[in-house]
Scaffold this motif. Structure first.
Motif, short mmCIF file in Angstrom:
data_model
loop_
_atom_site.label_atom_id
_atom_site.label_comp_id
_atom_site.label_asym_id
_atom_site.label_seq_id
_atom_site.Cartn_x
_atom_site.Cartn_y
_atom_site.Cartn_z
N ASP A 139 -13.63 -6.17 -1.24
CA ASP A 139 -12.80 -6.64 -2.35
C ASP A 139 -13.64 -7.36 -3.40
OD1 ASP A 139 -10.22 -5.78 -1.60
OD2 ASP A 139 -9.95 -7.50 -0.28
N LEU A 140 -14.57 -8.18 -2.92
CA LEU A 140 -15.28 -9.11 -3.80
C LEU A 140 -16.57 -8.56 -4.39
CD1 LEU A 140 -14.94 -12.36 -1.62
CD2 LEU A 140 -13.35 -11.45 -3.32
N HIS A 141 -17.02 -7.39 -3.96
CA HIS A 141 -18.31 -6.90 -4.43
C HIS A 141 -18.29 -6.73 -5.95
CE1 HIS A 141 -21.82 -4.30 -4.94
NE2 HIS A 141 -22.23 -4.76 -3.78
N THR B 231 -6.50 -7.31 -5.90
CA THR B 231 -5.90 -6.17 -5.23
C THR B 231 -5.28 -6.58 -3.89
OG1 THR B 231 -7.99 -5.59 -4.17
CG2 THR B 231 -7.52 -4.59 -6.32
N GLY B 232 -4.49 -5.67 -3.32
CA GLY B 232 -3.91 -5.89 -2.00
C GLY B 232 -2.66 -6.75 -2.04
N GLY B 233 -2.52 -7.64 -1.10
CA GLY B 233 -1.28 -8.41 -0.94
C GLY B 233 -1.35 -9.80 -1.51
N ALA B 234 -1.82 -9.94 -2.75
CA ALA B 234 -2.02 -11.27 -3.34
C ALA B 234 -0.81 -11.78 -4.11
CB ALA B 234 -3.23 -11.25 -4.26
N GLY B 235 0.32 -11.10 -4.02
CA GLY B 235 1.50 -11.59 -4.71
C GLY B 235 1.93 -12.96 -4.25
N GLU C 232 -6.22 -0.43 -3.40
CA GLU C 232 -7.39 -0.62 -2.54
C GLU C 232 -8.04 0.70 -2.12
OE1 GLU C 232 -6.84 -5.06 -0.86
OE2 GLU C 232 -6.08 -3.49 0.48
N THR C 233 -7.84 1.72 -2.92
CA THR C 233 -8.55 2.99 -2.69
C THR C 233 -9.90 3.00 -3.40
OG1 THR C 233 -7.52 4.04 -4.62
CG2 THR C 233 -6.38 4.26 -2.50
N PHE C 234 -10.10 2.13 -4.36
CA PHE C 234 -11.28 2.18 -5.23
C PHE C 234 -12.58 1.87 -4.48
CE2 PHE C 234 -7.63 1.43 -7.89
CZ PHE C 234 -7.86 2.20 -9.01
N GLY C 235 -12.59 0.81 -3.70
CA GLY C 235 -13.82 0.35 -3.08
C GLY C 235 -14.39 1.30 -2.05
N VAL C 236 -13.54 1.82 -1.17
CA VAL C 236 -14.05 2.73 -0.13
C VAL C 236 -14.60 4.01 -0.74
CG1 VAL C 236 -12.71 1.81 1.80
CG2 VAL C 236 -11.69 3.57 0.31
#
Length: 249
Positions: free
Chosen positions: A103-105, A176-180, A221-225
């Motif tokens: 996530d953080l890269h 991204t992800g579940g940060a709501g 969260e499809t971008f990083g992988v």
């Protein structure tokens, strides 16, 4: 054909796997090894049973995921857990997982890549927690509706909008992800883009007069992988594919 240990060493160093704290169930790094050879790389968001069974088709390889096999903690090796391990091991499929480190890269991470896909400029760290910036923020010029359309195009899917703030958008924060659930921490931007959030995050965003765009946990969260698999392919000369198994959440 590439060497698994060389790839893992590169990933651990590039992602700073050992130095970034994460949830206990993340177990970042190599979660399952194989005999040592990698003929192909498969990228996926989740190390779920359907994903592993699909990725196991094609011979020895490396599956790179964002959510690994151990999110539920220690479990008996029965049922789906057994089937996942058996499918991977029979195929010679190693599994490497990277959650917050990916996530953080700053170049290959979910946050920076989604921010760039949206078209944000002058990117900077966003939403610090325990001394770590959890996301990215940047400048954007347009209306709220235009931002929703741009985010929808970027994630190739629907976006749920909480229109709690101004219609004119000049700055956007991305986690991204579940940060709501962290909506109260998303200060200093005209709009907050994340994957999903609990029900209460919507009325809270209204009370905070904040625009929140829920673009899907999986979709954001499809971008990083994908970027990580492409990098491995470039460096080690092995082909890569993306195993798409959306949850709709």
């Amino acid at each position: 054909m590439a060497n698994l240990s060389e790839i893992v060493a590169f990933l651990d160093e590039e992602l700073k796997t050992s130095s970034i704290k994460d949830y206990a169930g993340a177990v970042n790094g190599l979660q399952l090894e194989n005999a040592g050879s990698v003929e192909r790389v498969v990228a996926a968001v989740d190390a779920s049973l359907p994903v592993i069974e699909a990725a196991a088709q094609g011979g020895p390889g490396l599956l790179i995921v964002h959510h690994g096999m151990f999110w539920q903690g220690v479990q008996p090796i029965c049922g789906a857990v057994y089937r996942k391990l058996k499918s991977a091991m029979n195929a010679g499929l190693a599994i490497y997982s990277s959650h917050l480190p990916l996530d953080l890269h700053p170049e290959l991470g979910n946050n920076v890549l989604l921010a760039k896909a949206i078209g944000l400029s002058n990117l900077a760290p966003f939403m610090e927690a325990k001394g770590v910036a959890m996301g990215m923020m940047g400048e954007w010029s347009g209306t709220r509706e235009e931002l929703v359309e741009r985010v929808s195009q970027s994630v190739n899917g629907p976006v749920h909008l909480c229109p709690g703030g101004n219609d004119v958008i000049r700055s956007v924060g991305v986690v991204t992800g579940g940060a709501g659930s962290e909506v109260a921490q998303a200060k200093g931007v005209d709009a907050f883009v994340t994957g999903e959030g609990p029900h209460w995050s919507y009325p809270l965003a209204e009370e905070l007069e904040m625009n929140v765009l829920y673009a899907g946990h999986y979709a954001t969260e499809t971008f990083g992988v994908k970027a990580l698999a492409a990098k491995i392919s470039e460096l080690y000369g092995v082909p890569w594919t993306f195993c798409d198994h959306p949850t709709g959440l």
